[in-house]
Motif scaffolding. Sequence first.
Motif, PDB file in Angstrom:
ATOM      1  N   THR A 145      -6.577  12.227  -5.397  1.00  0.00           N
ATOM      2  CA  THR A 145      -6.696  10.777  -5.649  1.00  0.00           C
ATOM      3  C   THR A 145      -5.808  10.014  -4.676  1.00  0.00           C
ATOM      4  O   THR A 145      -6.208   8.977  -4.126  1.00  0.00           O
ATOM      5  N   GLY A 146      -4.613  10.535  -4.439  1.00  0.00           N
ATOM      6  CA  GLY A 146      -3.712   9.917  -3.458  1.00  0.00           C
ATOM      7  C   GLY A 146      -4.306   9.918  -2.066  1.00  0.00           C
ATOM      8  O   GLY A 146      -4.192   8.940  -1.319  1.00  0.00           O
ATOM      9  N   CYS A 147      -5.002  11.000  -1.718  1.00  0.00           N
ATOM     10  CA  CYS A 147      -5.636  11.098  -0.390  1.00  0.00           C
ATOM     11  C   CYS A 147      -6.721  10.041  -0.214  1.00  0.00           C
ATOM     12  O   CYS A 147      -6.852   9.441   0.857  1.00  0.00           O
ATOM     13  N   VAL A 148      -7.506   9.816  -1.267  1.00  0.00           N
ATOM     14  CA  VAL A 148      -8.551   8.791  -1.196  1.00  0.00           C
ATOM     15  C   VAL A 148      -7.929   7.403  -1.015  1.00  0.00           C
ATOM     16  O   VAL A 148      -8.384   6.611  -0.190  1.00  0.00           O
ATOM     17  N   LEU A 149      -6.887   7.126  -1.775  1.00  0.00           N
ATOM     18  CA  LEU A 149      -6.201   5.833  -1.651  1.00  0.00           C
ATOM     19  C   LEU A 149      -5.621   5.665  -0.250  1.00  0.00           C
ATOM     20  O   LEU A 149      -5.660   4.574   0.332  1.00  0.00           O
ATOM     21  N   TYR A 150      -5.094   6.760   0.313  1.00  0.00           N
ATOM     22  CA  TYR A 150      -4.563   6.725   1.679  1.00  0.00           C
ATOM     23  C   TYR A 150      -5.670   6.368   2.669  1.00  0.00           C
ATOM     24  O   TYR A 150      -5.483   5.524   3.544  1.00  0.00           O
ATOM     25  N   LYS A 151      -6.819   7.033   2.531  1.00  0.00           N
ATOM     26  CA  LYS A 151      -7.931   6.776   3.452  1.00  0.00           C
ATOM     27  C   LYS A 151      -8.407   5.339   3.345  1.00  0.00           C
ATOM     28  O   LYS A 151      -8.872   4.754   4.331  1.00  0.00           O
ATOM     29  N   GLU A 152      -8.281   4.741   2.158  1.00  0.00           N
ATOM     30  CA  GLU A 152      -8.688   3.346   1.945  1.00  0.00           C
ATOM     31  C   GLU A 152      -7.628   2.357   2.431  1.00  0.00           C
ATOM     32  O   GLU A 152      -7.820   1.148   2.324  1.00  0.00           O
ATOM     33  N   GLY A 153      -6.518   2.882   2.960  1.00  0.00           N
ATOM     34  CA  GLY A 153      -5.453   2.007   3.471  1.00  0.00           C
ATOM     35  C   GLY A 153      -4.533   1.483   2.388  1.00  0.00           C
ATOM     36  O   GLY A 153      -3.703   0.608   2.645  1.00  0.00           O
ATOM     37  N   LYS A 154      -4.622   2.039   1.171  1.00  0.00           N
ATOM     38  CA  LYS A 154      -3.772   1.591   0.056  1.00  0.00           C
ATOM     39  C   LYS A 154      -2.548   2.512  -0.005  1.00  0.00           C
ATOM     40  O   LYS A 154      -2.394   3.334  -0.911  1.00  0.00           O
ATOM     41  N   ASP A 156       0.734   2.052  -0.488  1.00  0.00           N
ATOM     42  CA  ASP A 156       1.679   1.946  -1.601  1.00  0.00           C
ATOM     43  C   ASP A 156       1.178   2.709  -2.823  1.00  0.00           C
ATOM     44  O   ASP A 156       1.934   3.427  -3.476  1.00  0.00           O
ATOM     45  N   GLU A 157      -0.107   2.538  -3.134  1.00  0.00           N
ATOM     46  CA  GLU A 157      -0.687   3.221  -4.287  1.00  0.00           C
ATOM     47  C   GLU A 157      -0.764   4.730  -4.049  1.00  0.00           C
ATOM     48  O   GLU A 157      -0.496   5.526  -4.955  1.00  0.00           O
ATOM     49  N   ASN A 178       2.551  14.355   2.905  1.00  0.00           N
ATOM     50  CA  ASN A 178       1.741  13.191   2.547  1.00  0.00           C
ATOM     51  C   ASN A 178       2.609  11.989   2.202  1.00  0.00           C
ATOM     52  O   ASN A 178       2.274  10.848   2.533  1.00  0.00           O
ATOM     53  N   ILE A 179       3.719  12.239   1.519  1.00  0.00           N
ATOM     54  CA  ILE A 179       4.663  11.162   1.211  1.00  0.00           C
ATOM     55  C   ILE A 179       5.219  10.580   2.511  1.00  0.00           C
ATOM     56  O   ILE A 179       5.283   9.354   2.686  1.00  0.00           O
ATOM     57  N   ALA A 180       5.616  11.451   3.435  1.00  0.00           N
ATOM     58  CA  ALA A 180       6.127  11.000   4.741  1.00  0.00           C
ATOM     59  C   ALA A 180       5.073  10.186   5.486  1.00  0.00           C
ATOM     60  O   ALA A 180       5.382   9.165   6.114  1.00  0.00           O
ATOM     61  N   LEU A 181       3.822  10.620   5.396  1.00  0.00           N
ATOM     62  CA  LEU A 181       2.727   9.930   6.066  1.00  0.00           C
ATOM     63  C   LEU A 181       2.556   8.512   5.518  1.00  0.00           C
ATOM     64  O   LEU A 181       2.318   7.566   6.276  1.00  0.00           O
ATOM     65  N   CYS A 182       2.679   8.365   4.201  1.00  0.00           N
ATOM     66  CA  CYS A 182       2.592   7.024   3.596  1.00  0.00           C
ATOM     67  C   CYS A 182       3.734   6.137   4.084  1.00  0.00           C
ATOM     68  O   CYS A 182       3.526   4.966   4.431  1.00  0.00           O
ATOM     69  N   TYR A 183       4.937   6.681   4.094  1.00  0.00           N
ATOM     70  CA  TYR A 183       6.080   5.902   4.594  1.00  0.00           C
ATOM     71  C   TYR A 183       5.873   5.519   6.065  1.00  0.00           C
ATOM     72  O   TYR A 183       6.232   4.412   6.486  1.00  0.00           O
ATOM     73  N   TYR A 184       5.285   6.416   6.829  1.00  0.00           N
ATOM     74  CA  TYR A 184       4.982   6.141   8.239  1.00  0.00           C
ATOM     75  C   TYR A 184       4.026   4.954   8.358  1.00  0.00           C
ATOM     76  O   TYR A 184       4.257   4.034   9.148  1.00  0.00           O
ATOM     77  N   GLU A 185       2.958   4.960   7.573  1.00  0.00           N
ATOM     78  CA  GLU A 185       1.990   3.859   7.622  1.00  0.00           C
ATOM     79  C   GLU A 185       2.602   2.552   7.148  1.00  0.00           C
ATOM     80  O   GLU A 185       2.215   1.473   7.607  1.00  0.00           O
ATOM     81  N   LEU A 186       3.567   2.639   6.238  1.00  0.00           N
ATOM     82  CA  LEU A 186       4.255   1.439   5.727  1.00  0.00           C
ATOM     83  C   LEU A 186       5.399   1.014   6.651  1.00  0.00           C
ATOM     84  O   LEU A 186       6.125   0.078   6.345  1.00  0.00           O
ATOM     85  N   ALA A 190      12.646   5.548   8.251  1.00  0.00           N
ATOM     86  CA  ALA A 190      13.809   6.328   7.802  1.00  0.00           C
ATOM     87  C   ALA A 190      13.427   7.243   6.634  1.00  0.00           C
ATOM     88  O   ALA A 190      13.797   8.423   6.602  1.00  0.00           O
ATOM     89  N   GLN A 191      12.649   6.697   5.676  1.00  0.00           N
ATOM     90  CA  GLN A 191      12.213   7.513   4.536  1.00  0.00           C
ATOM     91  C   GLN A 191      11.259   8.612   4.986  1.00  0.00           C
ATOM     92  O   GLN A 191      11.295   9.734   4.470  1.00  0.00           O
TER      93      GLN A 191
END
Length: 452
Positions: A145-154, A156-157, A178-186, A190-191
Amino acid sequence: MDFESANMDMTSKIYSLIRDKKYQQAINVLSFQNQSQPRCRPTLSLLAYCYYHAQDFTQAADCYEQLVQISPEIDDYKFAFGQSLYKCGLNEEALRVLNQIEQPSLMNNVRKLQAAICYALDDVKSCQSYIDQCNDDDPDTVVNTGCVLYKEGKYDEALKYFTKAQQLGGYNPKVWYNIALCYYELKQYAQAVQHLGAIVEKGIKEYPELSIGMQTEGIDITSVGNTNTLQESTLVEAFNLRAAIEFILKNYVAAREALTDMPPRNVNELDMITLHNLAIMNMEEDATGGFEKLTFLISSEGFPRETFVNLCLLYLKYEYYDFAADLLAENTDLTFKYMEPYIYEFIEAKIVQQTAPEAAFKKFEELAGTLIEQLRRLVKEVQENRRSQKDEQVKKKVQEYDATLEKYVPVLMAQANIYWLQENYAAVEKIFRKSVEFCNDNEIWKLNVNKI
């Protein structure tokens, strides 16, 4: 009895090789047996297993296909066949095989694999549909579910789901990545680096055989190969993302070191993302090699989506305008698939500039006008959200503003460049004065203003 004893010894030897993960040696023995007794189910089953774990998915798929033909009633073989086809990038074929499976005990794994295939095909709707059919208590459902949200550009979610998965299942390098990847996109680098550092630290302790960091130290190391251990460690992904972050932060030496820190492999064993990053991060030292790698990648199936745009932009940077024009003309499908309209319009204007500077200037003017409108709208939205004390919205709009400014500055520089080449320095100064309300803190802008 001697014949039976020899068979038992051979079986014991094969299982010992598999236990010790010496898959290639096991393949050599099993291949000889398969030639002696073609289409023997036990031999083919072990051979398929070894090929799969040796990362030879084409041969694994061939063996599993034979097993499906020999024993069509066994759905486990169909699942393994579909999995091997997926690993080969044959996604549509894999889906067709998986749709034939009926065994209830396999359905959760089938749905997860179908979801992964649809994710690879960018079919987010079908991917989510398969995830919804998976078991709710399966931690993979949270991750997917997190992967789908990531692909949709969401992002934070997506981050919330990956964090939840981490809390449910404990340390998992893929989840941490995957957590690091989200922080990268945001752009919270540092996180991201903190999570990547944890993956590397864990990798050094748990996988000393992967020779992490040895290449950077100048030690001559043989390839560790593309083993299951390497995949499970997620070290290649972690070092590639670390390199990308250092490159964005203009720490170019650290970016290159991140690539040499990863477990050593031969050139023909490198994955596409590593090959892409090696090309990009070594362009200053080896432009010819960089272009060779990038052109090789875009002729390959499943290349990183950034490759096409980066190759076009590098052609412009090195003034290979004809190559850029040919690349766009010969790959219209890739242009629409991978390029934002802004990038396409910018590249097109740069190509036009070589023969018709005035026409190019008009294109840049239109593009700049659109971006200026966006910047002014975002400034207004930031101010409104600050007055309403909506801190999260302020943060989001500031990030959007910074991203839009990053698009605007190259357009501005391209306009100024046209007048600069004509030695019309008064016009150059006028362009910079018009942009001061947005760019007075931008380092590239300040550097160029000081040249006037």
